[in-house]
Design a protein around this motif. Sequence first.
Motif, PDB file in Angstrom:
ATOM      1  N   ARG A 143       0.610  -1.101  -0.020  1.00 54.30           N
ATOM      2  CA  ARG A 143      -0.089  -0.091   0.091  1.00 54.30           C
ATOM      3  C   ARG A 143       0.953   1.341   0.142  1.00 54.30           C
ATOM      4  NH1 ARG A 143      -2.848  -2.163   5.302  1.00 54.30           N
ATOM      5  NH2 ARG A 143      -0.650  -2.571   5.350  1.00 54.30           N
ATOM      6  N   ARG A 144       2.123   1.019   0.351  1.00 51.62           N
ATOM      7  CA  ARG A 144       3.052   2.278   0.339  1.00 51.62           C
ATOM      8  C   ARG A 144       4.077   2.152  -0.625  1.00 51.62           C
ATOM      9  NH1 ARG A 144       2.888   4.557   5.779  1.00 51.62           N
ATOM     10  NH2 ARG A 144       1.685   3.694   6.981  1.00 51.62           N
ATOM     11  N   VAL A 145       4.647   1.089  -0.823  1.00 49.70           N
ATOM     12  CA  VAL A 145       5.796   0.921  -2.109  1.00 49.70           C
ATOM     13  C   VAL A 145       5.379  -0.245  -2.843  1.00 49.70           C
ATOM     14  CG1 VAL A 145       7.282   1.735  -0.460  1.00 49.70           C
ATOM     15  CG2 VAL A 145       7.116  -0.559  -0.436  1.00 49.70           C
ATOM     16  N   PRO A 146       6.053  -0.168  -4.067  1.00 46.76           N
ATOM     17  CA  PRO A 146       5.773  -1.400  -5.030  1.00 46.76           C
ATOM     18  C   PRO A 146       6.052  -2.709  -4.629  1.00 46.76           C
ATOM     19  CG  PRO A 146       6.663   0.673  -6.222  1.00 46.76           C
ATOM     20  CD  PRO A 146       6.828   1.031  -4.731  1.00 46.76           C
ATOM     21  N   ARG A 147       5.249  -3.581  -4.655  1.00 46.11           N
ATOM     22  CA  ARG A 147       5.562  -5.085  -4.112  1.00 46.11           C
ATOM     23  C   ARG A 147       6.856  -5.523  -4.775  1.00 46.11           C
ATOM     24  NH1 ARG A 147       0.974  -7.944  -4.100  1.00 46.11           N
ATOM     25  NH2 ARG A 147      -0.180  -5.866  -4.089  1.00 46.11           N
ATOM     26  N   GLU A 148       7.161  -5.114  -6.073  1.00 44.93           N
ATOM     27  CA  GLU A 148       8.559  -5.686  -6.426  1.00 44.93           C
ATOM     28  C   GLU A 148       9.656  -5.116  -5.894  1.00 44.93           C
ATOM     29  OE1 GLU A 148       5.180  -5.183  -9.220  1.00 44.93           O
ATOM     30  OE2 GLU A 148       6.180  -3.567  -8.140  1.00 44.93           O
ATOM     31  N   LEU A 149       9.566  -4.543  -4.713  1.00 46.27           N
ATOM     32  CA  LEU A 149      10.613  -3.990  -4.047  1.00 46.27           C
ATOM     33  C   LEU A 149      11.112  -5.203  -3.129  1.00 46.27           C
ATOM     34  CD1 LEU A 149      10.412  -0.401  -3.076  1.00 46.27           C
ATOM     35  CD2 LEU A 149      11.332  -1.418  -4.858  1.00 46.27           C
ATOM     36  N   ALA A 150      10.412  -6.359  -3.010  1.00 44.84           N
ATOM     37  CA  ALA A 150      10.578  -7.395  -1.963  1.00 44.84           C
ATOM     38  C   ALA A 150      11.873  -8.139  -2.342  1.00 44.84           C
ATOM     39  CB  ALA A 150       9.273  -8.185  -1.594  1.00 44.84           C
ATOM     40  N   GLY A 151      12.771  -8.372  -1.776  1.00 46.30           N
ATOM     41  CA  GLY A 151      13.992  -9.102  -2.284  1.00 46.30           C
ATOM     42  C   GLY A 151      15.163  -8.390  -2.714  1.00 46.30           C
ATOM     43  N   ARG A 152      14.867  -6.875  -2.883  1.00 39.87           N
ATOM     44  CA  ARG A 152      15.649  -6.006  -3.596  1.00 39.87           C
ATOM     45  C   ARG A 152      16.876  -5.704  -2.539  1.00 39.87           C
ATOM     46  NH1 ARG A 152      14.089  -2.237  -7.329  1.00 39.87           N
ATOM     47  NH2 ARG A 152      16.102  -1.109  -6.751  1.00 39.87           N
ATOM     48  N   GLU A 153      17.979  -5.323  -2.976  1.00 44.22           N
ATOM     49  CA  GLU A 153      19.098  -4.899  -1.972  1.00 44.22           C
ATOM     50  C   GLU A 153      18.917  -3.524  -1.605  1.00 44.22           C
ATOM     51  OE1 GLU A 153      23.841  -4.642  -1.151  1.00 44.22           O
ATOM     52  OE2 GLU A 153      23.164  -5.988  -2.659  1.00 44.22           O
ATOM     53  N   PHE A 154      18.916  -3.110  -0.236  1.00 43.34           N
ATOM     54  CA  PHE A 154      18.989  -1.825   0.117  1.00 43.34           C
ATOM     55  C   PHE A 154      20.346  -0.901  -0.271  1.00 43.34           C
ATOM     56  CE2 PHE A 154      19.435   1.689   3.664  1.00 43.34           C
ATOM     57  CZ  PHE A 154      18.325   2.243   3.488  1.00 43.34           C
ATOM     58  N   ASP A 155      20.169  -0.188  -1.295  1.00 38.55           N
ATOM     59  CA  ASP A 155      21.543   0.238  -1.943  1.00 38.55           C
ATOM     60  C   ASP A 155      21.028   1.644  -2.642  1.00 38.55           C
ATOM     61  OD1 ASP A 155      20.105  -0.442  -4.115  1.00 38.55           O
ATOM     62  OD2 ASP A 155      21.556  -1.899  -4.905  1.00 38.55           O
ATOM     63  N   ARG A 156      22.149   2.439  -3.108  1.00 41.87           N
ATOM     64  CA  ARG A 156      22.001   3.650  -3.518  1.00 41.87           C
ATOM     65  C   ARG A 156      20.872   3.697  -4.489  1.00 41.87           C
ATOM     66  NH1 ARG A 156      24.612   8.724  -3.435  1.00 41.87           N
ATOM     67  NH2 ARG A 156      23.140  10.103  -4.280  1.00 41.87           N
ATOM     68  N   THR A 157      20.963   2.588  -5.639  1.00 42.60           N
ATOM     69  CA  THR A 157      19.868   2.688  -6.558  1.00 42.60           C
ATOM     70  C   THR A 157      18.355   2.543  -6.025  1.00 42.60           C
ATOM     71  OG1 THR A 157      21.404   1.427  -8.112  1.00 42.60           O
ATOM     72  CG2 THR A 157      19.039   1.350  -8.607  1.00 42.60           C
ATOM     73  N   LEU A 158      18.268   1.759  -5.086  1.00 45.88           N
ATOM     74  CA  LEU A 158      17.107   1.685  -4.393  1.00 45.88           C
ATOM     75  C   LEU A 158      16.500   3.150  -3.772  1.00 45.88           C
ATOM     76  CD1 LEU A 158      14.643  -0.220  -3.331  1.00 45.88           C
ATOM     77  CD2 LEU A 158      15.813  -0.361  -1.408  1.00 45.88           C
ATOM     78  N   LEU A 159      17.495   3.546  -3.028  1.00 50.53           N
ATOM     79  CA  LEU A 159      17.159   4.931  -2.637  1.00 50.53           C
ATOM     80  C   LEU A 159      16.663   5.917  -3.422  1.00 50.53           C
ATOM     81  CD1 LEU A 159      20.100   5.596   0.178  1.00 50.53           C
ATOM     82  CD2 LEU A 159      17.714   4.972   0.614  1.00 50.53           C
ATOM     83  N   ASP A 160      17.519   5.977  -4.750  1.00 47.92           N
ATOM     84  CA  ASP A 160      16.989   6.793  -5.588  1.00 47.92           C
ATOM     85  C   ASP A 160      15.661   6.515  -6.113  1.00 47.92           C
ATOM     86  OD1 ASP A 160      19.310   8.214  -5.586  1.00 47.92           O
ATOM     87  OD2 ASP A 160      20.284   7.112  -7.041  1.00 47.92           O
ATOM     88  N   GLU A 161      15.057   5.137  -6.254  1.00 48.79           N
ATOM     89  CA  GLU A 161      13.893   5.083  -6.475  1.00 48.79           C
ATOM     90  C   GLU A 161      12.768   5.389  -5.489  1.00 48.79           C
ATOM     91  OE1 GLU A 161      13.309   0.870  -7.764  1.00 48.79           O
ATOM     92  OE2 GLU A 161      15.361   0.646  -8.858  1.00 48.79           O
ATOM     93  N   LEU A 162      13.305   5.205  -4.160  1.00 45.08           N
ATOM     94  CA  LEU A 162      12.350   5.582  -3.177  1.00 45.08           C
ATOM     95  C   LEU A 162      12.216   6.843  -3.040  1.00 45.08           C
ATOM     96  CD1 LEU A 162      13.689   3.234  -0.168  1.00 45.08           C
ATOM     97  CD2 LEU A 162      11.697   2.953  -1.703  1.00 45.08           C
ATOM     98  N   ALA A 163      13.130   7.741  -3.414  1.00 43.44           N
ATOM     99  CA  ALA A 163      13.214   9.154  -3.489  1.00 43.44           C
ATOM    100  C   ALA A 163      11.901   9.721  -4.331  1.00 43.44           C
ATOM    101  CB  ALA A 163      14.412   9.742  -3.600  1.00 43.44           C
ATOM    102  N   ARG A 164      11.596   8.831  -5.555  1.00 50.74           N
ATOM    103  CA  ARG A 164      10.699   9.349  -6.199  1.00 50.74           C
ATOM    104  C   ARG A 164       9.164   9.007  -6.101  1.00 50.74           C
ATOM    105  NH1 ARG A 164      14.998   7.778  -9.852  1.00 50.74           N
ATOM    106  NH2 ARG A 164      14.097   5.672 -10.121  1.00 50.74           N
ATOM    107  N   LEU A 165       9.255   8.325  -4.880  1.00 45.97           N
ATOM    108  CA  LEU A 165       7.817   8.014  -4.382  1.00 45.97           C
ATOM    109  C   LEU A 165       7.293   8.982  -3.359  1.00 45.97           C
ATOM    110  CD1 LEU A 165       8.438   4.256  -3.978  1.00 45.97           C
ATOM    111  CD2 LEU A 165       7.164   5.167  -5.797  1.00 45.97           C
ATOM    112  N   PRO A 166       6.179   9.666  -3.265  1.00 48.99           N
ATOM    113  CA  PRO A 166       5.813  10.673  -2.549  1.00 48.99           C
ATOM    114  C   PRO A 166       5.456  10.180  -0.951  1.00 48.99           C
ATOM    115  CG  PRO A 166       4.173  10.039  -4.050  1.00 48.99           C
ATOM    116  CD  PRO A 166       5.380   9.394  -4.626  1.00 48.99           C
ATOM    117  N   GLY A 167       6.143  10.626  -0.199  1.00 52.69           N
ATOM    118  CA  GLY A 167       5.849  10.344   1.199  1.00 52.69           C
ATOM    119  C   GLY A 167       6.467   9.025   1.939  1.00 52.69           C
TER     120      GLY A 167
END
Length: 218
Positions: free
Chosen positions: A148-172
């Motif tokens: 409900r907050r982030v894309p379900r496809e993020l499950a299993g992803r590594e917490f890295d700079r690429t992920l942070l940049d993606e999260l920055a584009r998601l409001p809130g």
Amino acid sequence: MSWSSGKDSAFALEVARARPDLEVTALMTTVTDEYARVSMHGVREELLRAQAREVGLPLVDVRIPSPCTNVVYEARMAEAMTRASADGVDTVVFGDLHLADIRAYREEKLSAIGFRAEFPLWKRNTRELALEMIASGLRAVLTCVDPRRVPRELAGREFDRTLLDELARLPGVDPCGENGEFHTFAFAGPPLSLPISVRVGEIVERDGFVFADVLPGT
């Protein structure tokens, strides 16, 4: 140390160990008995124990049922705190970042039984903190996400700079997932002495959350 198996706990432990006024003596984790997994994070107990070995601290696992009422949870935690007090422990360290109601709850419950609560990462800028974690060598994988907050496809992803940049584009969305957007398992970097080899297995949806089953590596 209140140990969730995730990145915030790992980094808070590293910060706490650098403080001369704190001596961390054990990791304390709630484990859901039915699944033998870390509660909410969904991490297998064998990986939790591997973390404790690499951190170099004994593990205190507080067993809870599923589902678990707040009354049962608080009773199990009180039992664990009573045993800790008998061993001379008087403080619990948490990795919480900025949820004031959670902090107040922890402080109230611990104060009632004569304990202090410490929050070494409290009110840190979470974007800067996330970047500092990554720069330190800490590596973690997302084990649970709230779709409900982030894309379900993020499950299993590594917490890295690429992920942070993606999260920055998601409001809130908080960069550290402090609002429950996601939970992680820390498998390398401080405070672990050696990396834990892991791989991502099945991804399932349960109780409204998406879980990545992190398995020991081959």
